[in-house]
Motif scaffolding. Sequence first.
Motif, short mmCIF file in Angstrom:
data_model
loop_
_atom_site.label_atom_id
_atom_site.label_comp_id
_atom_site.label_asym_id
_atom_site.label_seq_id
_atom_site.Cartn_x
_atom_site.Cartn_y
_atom_site.Cartn_z
N ALA A 98 0.83 -1.20 0.00
CA ALA A 98 0.00 0.00 0.00
C ALA A 98 0.86 1.26 0.00
O ALA A 98 0.55 2.24 -0.69
CB ALA A 98 -0.93 -0.01 1.20
N LYS A 99 1.96 1.22 0.77
CA LYS A 99 2.87 2.36 0.82
C LYS A 99 3.52 2.60 -0.55
O LYS A 99 3.60 3.74 -1.03
CB LYS A 99 3.96 2.10 1.87
N GLU A 100 3.95 1.51 -1.19
CA GLU A 100 4.57 1.64 -2.51
C GLU A 100 3.58 2.18 -3.53
O GLU A 100 3.94 2.99 -4.39
CB GLU A 100 5.11 0.27 -2.96
N GLU A 101 2.32 1.72 -3.46
CA GLU A 101 1.32 2.18 -4.40
C GLU A 101 1.02 3.67 -4.21
O GLU A 101 0.83 4.41 -5.18
CB GLU A 101 0.04 1.36 -4.26
N ARG A 102 0.95 4.10 -2.94
CA ARG A 102 0.71 5.53 -2.69
C ARG A 102 1.84 6.37 -3.27
O ARG A 102 1.61 7.41 -3.88
CB ARG A 102 0.58 5.78 -1.18
N GLN A 103 3.07 5.92 -3.05
CA GLN A 103 4.22 6.65 -3.58
C GLN A 103 4.21 6.66 -5.11
O GLN A 103 4.50 7.68 -5.74
CB GLN A 103 5.52 6.02 -3.07
N ALA A 104 3.83 5.50 -5.70
CA ALA A 104 3.79 5.41 -7.16
C ALA A 104 2.73 6.34 -7.74
O ALA A 104 2.95 7.03 -8.74
CB ALA A 104 3.51 3.96 -7.58
N ASN A 105 1.55 6.38 -7.10
CA ASN A 105 0.47 7.23 -7.59
C ASN A 105 0.81 8.70 -7.50
O ASN A 105 0.36 9.51 -8.31
CB ASN A 105 -0.82 6.94 -6.81
N GLN A 106 1.63 9.05 -6.49
CA GLN A 106 2.03 10.45 -6.34
C GLN A 106 3.02 10.87 -7.42
O GLN A 106 3.10 12.03 -7.78
CB GLN A 106 2.64 10.68 -4.96
N LYS A 107 3.78 9.91 -7.95
CA LYS A 107 4.84 10.21 -8.91
C LYS A 107 4.41 10.03 -10.36
O LYS A 107 5.16 10.39 -11.26
CB LYS A 107 6.06 9.32 -8.63
N THR A 108 3.25 9.44 -10.59
CA THR A 108 2.85 9.13 -11.96
C THR A 108 1.57 9.86 -12.35
O THR A 108 0.79 10.27 -11.51
CB THR A 108 2.61 7.61 -12.13
N SER A 109 1.40 9.99 -13.66
CA SER A 109 0.19 10.56 -14.24
C SER A 109 -0.13 9.74 -15.48
O SER A 109 0.59 8.80 -15.83
CB SER A 109 0.41 12.02 -14.60
N TRP A 110 -1.22 10.10 -16.17
CA TRP A 110 -1.57 9.36 -17.39
C TRP A 110 -0.46 9.47 -18.43
O TRP A 110 -0.22 8.52 -19.19
CB TRP A 110 -2.89 9.89 -17.96
N SER A 111 0.23 10.59 -18.47
CA SER A 111 1.31 10.73 -19.46
C SER A 111 2.47 9.79 -19.18
O SER A 111 3.22 9.42 -20.09
CB SER A 111 1.81 12.19 -19.48
N THR A 112 2.61 9.38 -17.90
CA THR A 112 3.69 8.47 -17.53
C THR A 112 3.56 7.14 -18.27
O THR A 112 4.56 6.49 -18.59
CB THR A 112 3.68 8.20 -16.01
N LEU A 113 2.32 6.73 -18.56
CA LEU A 113 2.10 5.45 -19.22
C LEU A 113 2.80 5.37 -20.56
O LEU A 113 3.21 4.28 -21.00
CB LEU A 113 0.60 5.20 -19.43
N PHE A 114 2.96 6.51 -21.21
CA PHE A 114 3.52 6.51 -22.55
C PHE A 114 4.92 7.13 -22.59
O PHE A 114 5.38 7.55 -23.65
CB PHE A 114 2.56 7.22 -23.51
N SER A 115 5.57 7.17 -21.42
CA SER A 115 6.97 7.59 -21.39
C SER A 115 7.83 6.45 -21.94
O SER A 115 7.37 5.31 -22.06
CB SER A 115 7.38 7.93 -19.96
N GLY A 116 9.07 6.77 -22.26
CA GLY A 116 9.95 5.77 -22.88
C GLY A 116 10.08 4.49 -22.08
O GLY A 116 10.14 3.40 -22.63
N LYS A 117 10.10 4.61 -20.76
CA LYS A 117 10.34 3.45 -19.90
C LYS A 117 9.18 2.47 -19.91
O LYS A 117 9.37 1.26 -19.85
CB LYS A 117 10.62 3.93 -18.47
N TYR A 118 7.96 2.99 -19.94
CA TYR A 118 6.78 2.14 -19.79
C TYR A 118 6.00 1.90 -21.08
O TYR A 118 5.15 1.02 -21.14
CB TYR A 118 5.83 2.77 -18.76
N ARG A 119 6.30 2.70 -22.12
CA ARG A 119 5.47 2.65 -23.33
C ARG A 119 5.37 1.24 -23.90
O ARG A 119 4.28 0.78 -24.28
CB ARG A 119 6.05 3.59 -24.39
N TYR A 120 6.47 0.53 -23.97
CA TYR A 120 6.50 -0.81 -24.55
C TYR A 120 5.55 -1.75 -23.84
O TYR A 120 4.76 -2.47 -24.46
CB TYR A 120 7.94 -1.33 -24.47
N LEU A 121 5.56 -1.73 -22.50
CA LEU A 121 4.72 -2.64 -21.72
C LEU A 121 3.26 -2.23 -21.78
O LEU A 121 2.37 -3.09 -21.81
CB LEU A 121 5.21 -2.69 -20.27
#
Length: 474
Positions: free
Chosen positions: A240-263
């Motif tokens: 839960a702690k990791e998910e809260r931290q992840a949600n604070q650092k990401t947005s919809w645009s993060t999904l299509f950044s170079g690191k995550y776009r492929y997946l």
Amino acid sequence: MNVMAKAEKKISSAFIYFFGSFGGILFGYDIGVMTGALPFLQADWHLENAASLVGWITSAVMFGAIFGGALAGQLSDKFGRRKMILMSAIVFMVFSVLSGVSPDMGEASAYYLIIVRMLLGLAVGAASALVPAYMSEMAPAKARGRLSGLNQTMIVSGMLLSYVVDFLLKDLPGEWAWRLMLGLAAVPALILFLGVLRLPESPRFLLRKGDEAQARKVLSYIRKNPADIDQELASIKETAKEERQANQKTSWSTLFSGKYRYLVIAGVGVAAFQQFQGANAIFYYIPLIVQKATGQAASSNLMWPIVQGIILVIGSLVYMWIADKFNRRTLLMVGGAVMGLSFILPAVINWMMPNMNPMTIVVFLCIYVAFYSFTWAPLTWVLVGEIFPLAIRGRASGLASSFNWIGSWLVGLIFPIMTASMPQEAVFAIFGIICILGVIFVKTCVPETRGHTLEEIEEQGTNRGRVKASNPEN
């Protein structure tokens, strides 16, 4: 309070799994019930030449489900998984009954039923998202891997149940037949509601709300070893702690950044292809398909949905047996290739032999369903559950689910329109080409997830992102 605690202690894990699975039966029943009801509804309301209205009536549930899953996910974080499942069951019951008592007002009746089924779709989408999530949060870690296969088995069992009910009611007067078929969907919803009333809330939700004592209490009902309870509570807190931290650092645009776009492209693409390959055209319209192929009345062809349902159930059991014996990509590519050929070959044979037996297409459809049932049907959601890194999992999974429902809705909507304007063999050949494109997509864009940790899968995405960044022209 003591009485409540005593009642909750009587709840077994088997009871929890049964009613978690029963949500799949509810979901599957509603997917399949229109298959048998539609021929009678068409005749009763004189919709034989109204392809677009037939498409909307059939696909309205999927349209509502696009929004139901997303809405339920957000509300369940606020009100709890259990309460939202109960609310979904109530909505399902109400609008199932309203479907069955649709007024006979000419063309206005069709629009009434479309709206009611859209609202029913909110509950379908919610149940399809909430029940597996609740089950996975209640189950011990060692059982979670089998839940996707079990959930698929329950969904196709619900479809088979609806096909059997449709067959048993087919000899009633036309108006009574389709009304009872649709209205009886309220029965499994009522059973689900009564069952979930006895279930406790998810420990994960309780911890998120700060009620560690109640979360521990619930875990004590379903875990035998106290040490396991302490370990699981600590694991839930850390996640839960990791998910809260992840949600604070990401947005919809993060999904299509170079690191995550492929997946993201891989997971969302597989979810979309699963529906655009045309499986639901068979599940919703098989009596009408047989009618067009043979000239026999659709209402007399309700044995064929039962055949399809039996194949689906057997295929889901085959998947549970082979799931960990073969790579995900291998099963998807083999399944997609056979599915594509099963759609394309009838068009080729009909072109070469115009007088071919009209039942040939139905035989090939059975082959399609068989391979779909143990490859793309269950593996899509296994892969979606494995492929997204924690930082984007919530948003990416929701996006994949939305594209899947959009595909389901569009196929249900346009299939009768397509078959009204071109030969059935040509329509299925188009879906066959999409199946082959799905195989190419898996071959070129989807990483293997079997036997890999989430960290290893994420590293594949990171590496692919680096390659793209260093070779932008590719």
